[in-house]
Design a protein around this motif. Structure first.
Motif, PDB file in Angstrom:
ATOM      1  N   GLU A 172       0.903  -1.287  -0.109  1.00 12.02           N
ATOM      2  CA  GLU A 172       0.036  -0.008  -0.004  1.00 12.02           C
ATOM      3  C   GLU A 172       0.952   1.300  -0.130  1.00 12.02           C
ATOM      4  N   LYS A 205       0.489   4.815  -0.244  1.00 10.65           N
ATOM      5  CA  LYS A 205       0.392   6.245   0.187  1.00 10.65           C
ATOM      6  C   LYS A 205       0.308   6.351   1.887  1.00 10.65           C
ATOM      7  N   GLU A 206      -0.425   5.504   2.594  1.00 10.93           N
ATOM      8  CA  GLU A 206      -0.209   5.879   4.017  1.00 10.93           C
ATOM      9  C   GLU A 206       0.303   4.752   4.926  1.00 10.93           C
ATOM     10  N   THR A 207      -0.266   3.564   4.540  1.00 11.27           N
ATOM     11  CA  THR A 207       0.090   2.451   5.527  1.00 11.27           C
ATOM     12  C   THR A 207       1.399   1.815   5.259  1.00 11.27           C
ATOM     13  N   LYS A 208       1.677   1.427   4.180  1.00  8.58           N
ATOM     14  CA  LYS A 208       2.900   0.565   3.929  1.00  8.58           C
ATOM     15  C   LYS A 208       2.531  -0.601   4.124  1.00  8.58           C
ATOM     16  N   GLU A 209       1.477  -0.956   4.270  1.00  7.52           N
ATOM     17  CA  GLU A 209       0.949  -2.477   4.570  1.00  7.52           C
ATOM     18  C   GLU A 209       1.095  -3.313   3.420  1.00  7.52           C
TER      19      GLU A 209
END
Length: 330
Positions: free
Chosen positions: A138, A140-144
Motif C-alpha cells: 500500500e 500512500k499511507e500505511t505501507k502495509e
C-alpha cells in the motif's frame, strides 16, 4: 583445469537444479529473509514446467522450482538479456505457481508464499544498486504489505564486491556467478574456502560434461551472441527512426501551435514560440514512440533469427516474451 560459465542454461540448471544443498545456500543468501527462522532448511524439487489446468491457456517453463517443508515455493531464473516483457513473464510464472497450490474447494488460508529470484546478466534500471526487492505494498499511507508474492531481481553487471559485512554468502555466490568463466585459470581462494561454493565450482569443471553437453553449451552462447546483436541493432534503428519522426512531427506541431498563438499575440511571436515548443514536445514524443516500436521490432527480429537457427519454440518464447502463435507465424 578449464571451467564453464555458471550463467549458461546447462551449468546453471546442473548446479542449482540437481543439488538441494546448493540451492538452499543460494536462496538463503539472495532472498530477503529477515531472520534465521525464515531461512530454508530443506527443499523438494518441483517440475520446472508450469502447466495450466486449462489446456487452452499458456504453458511456461522456469529454470529451477522447488518448495520447502512449509510449502513455500521458490522460482529461480537466470536471464541473459533484458526484454521489456520479462517482468510480465516473471509475474505470470509466480502467479501461476501461487494459484496452482489450491485444489477445488480448498481454503485460501492454505496458500503459501511464492518467491521469484531472477538473476539478470544485463542492466535494466537507472538505480545504482544491483539488488531490487518487489512486494505488493500500500503506497500512500500505511505501507502495509499483501503477503504471497515476492520478486527479487539482481542486475549482475552492477555487482561489485565491497566487503562481506552481514551478507557474506550473498557476496560469495554473486562472485561465483560473475567471476568464473572459460577464461578462469585459478579460482579465488575465498570461494574455494567455502564448502558450498567449492562444491558448486567443481560442478563447472569441463571434464564433468559429455561431448554432447559441451556442444550444446557452445550453441547456447552462439545463440546469446546472435540475440544480443539483433537486439542492439533493433534498438539503434528504433532510436534513429524515433528521432527522425520526432523532428518531423515536432516541426508540424510547432507550426500549428505557433500559428494559433500568433493570432492572439502576433504572427512572429507565435511562430517562434510554436516552433520551440513543438520541437521539444515532438522530440520527446518521437523518442518514446521510437523506443516502443524498437522494442517490438527487436523481439520480432530476435525471434526470426533464433527460429532460423533451429532454436526450440520454448527457448524463443522465454528469450523474447512473444506468444508461441506469433513466433509460429514468422
Amino acid at each position: 583445469m578449464r571451467y564453464l560459465n555458471p550463467k549458461a542454461d546447462l551449468t546453471f540448471k546442473k548446479v542449482f537444479g540437481e543439488h538441494p544443498d546448493l540451492v538452499i545456500s543460494f536462496l538463503n543468501a539472495l532472498l530477503p529473509f529477515e531472520s534465521k527462522d525464515e531461512e530454508i532448511d530443506s527443499v523438494e524439487y518441483l517440475s520446472p514446467e508450469l502447466v495450466p489446468q486449462n489446456p487452452l491457456r499458456k504453458d511456461s517453463v522456469v529454470d529451477v522450482r522447488c518448495k520447502d517443508r512449509r510449502g513455500r515455493q521458490f522460482i529461480v531464473e537466470m536471464q541473459m538479456m533484458w526484454t521489456s516483457a520479462y517482468k510480465q513473464r516473471v509475474l505470470f510464472n509466480a502467479s501461476k505457481a501461487y494459484v496452482s497450490q489450491l485444489e477445488m474447494g480448498s481454503d485460501y488460508e492454505l496458500l503459501q508464499p511464492v518467491y521469484s529470484l531472477n538473476l539478470v546478466n544485463d542492466t535494466f534500471s537507472a538505480s545504482k544498486d544491483y539488488y531490487h526487492d518487489f512486494r505488493i505494498v500500500e503506497v500512500k499511507e500505511t505501507k502495509e504489505v499483501i503477503e504471497g508474492l515476492r520478486f527479487v531481481f539482481v542486475e549482475l553487471p552492477k555487482f561489485a564486491p565491497k566487503g562481506f559485512g552481514q551478507k557474506r554468502m550473498q557476496v560469495l555466490w554473486l562472485r561465483y556467478l560473475t567471476e568464473i568463466n572459460e577464461k578462469t585459470v585459478e579460482v579465488p581462494s575465498e570461494l574455494l574456502e567455502n564448502p558450498e561454493i567449492h562444491k558448486a565450482v567443481v560442478q563447472l569443471e569441463e571434464s564433468a560434461f559429455t561431448e554432447a553437453q559441451l556442444l550444446g553449451y557452445e550453441k547456447f552462447w552462439d545463440m546469446v551472441s546472435t540475440a544480443k546483436t539483433t537486439i542492439s541493432s533493433a534498438r539503434r534503428e528504433g532510436l534513429e527512426r524515433g528521432l527522425a519522426e520526432g523532428r518531423s512531427k515536432g516541426l508540424a506541431e510547432g507550426l500549428e501551435k505557433g500559428l494559433a498563438e500568433g493570432r492572439e499575440k502576433g504572427l512572429v511571436e507565435g511562430r517562434e514560440k510554436g516552433l520551440a515548443e513543438g520541437r521539444a514536445e515532438g522530440r520527446a514524443e518521437g523518442r518514446a514512440e521510437g523506443r516502443e516500436e524498437g522494442r517490438s521490432e527487436e523481439r520480432l527480429k530476435m525471434a526470426k533469427v533464433l527460429k532460423q537457427q533451429g532454436v526450440s519454440l520454448e527457448i524463443i518464447v522465454r528469450a523474447t516474451g512473444l506468444a508461441p502463435e506469433k513466433i509460429a507465424s514468422l
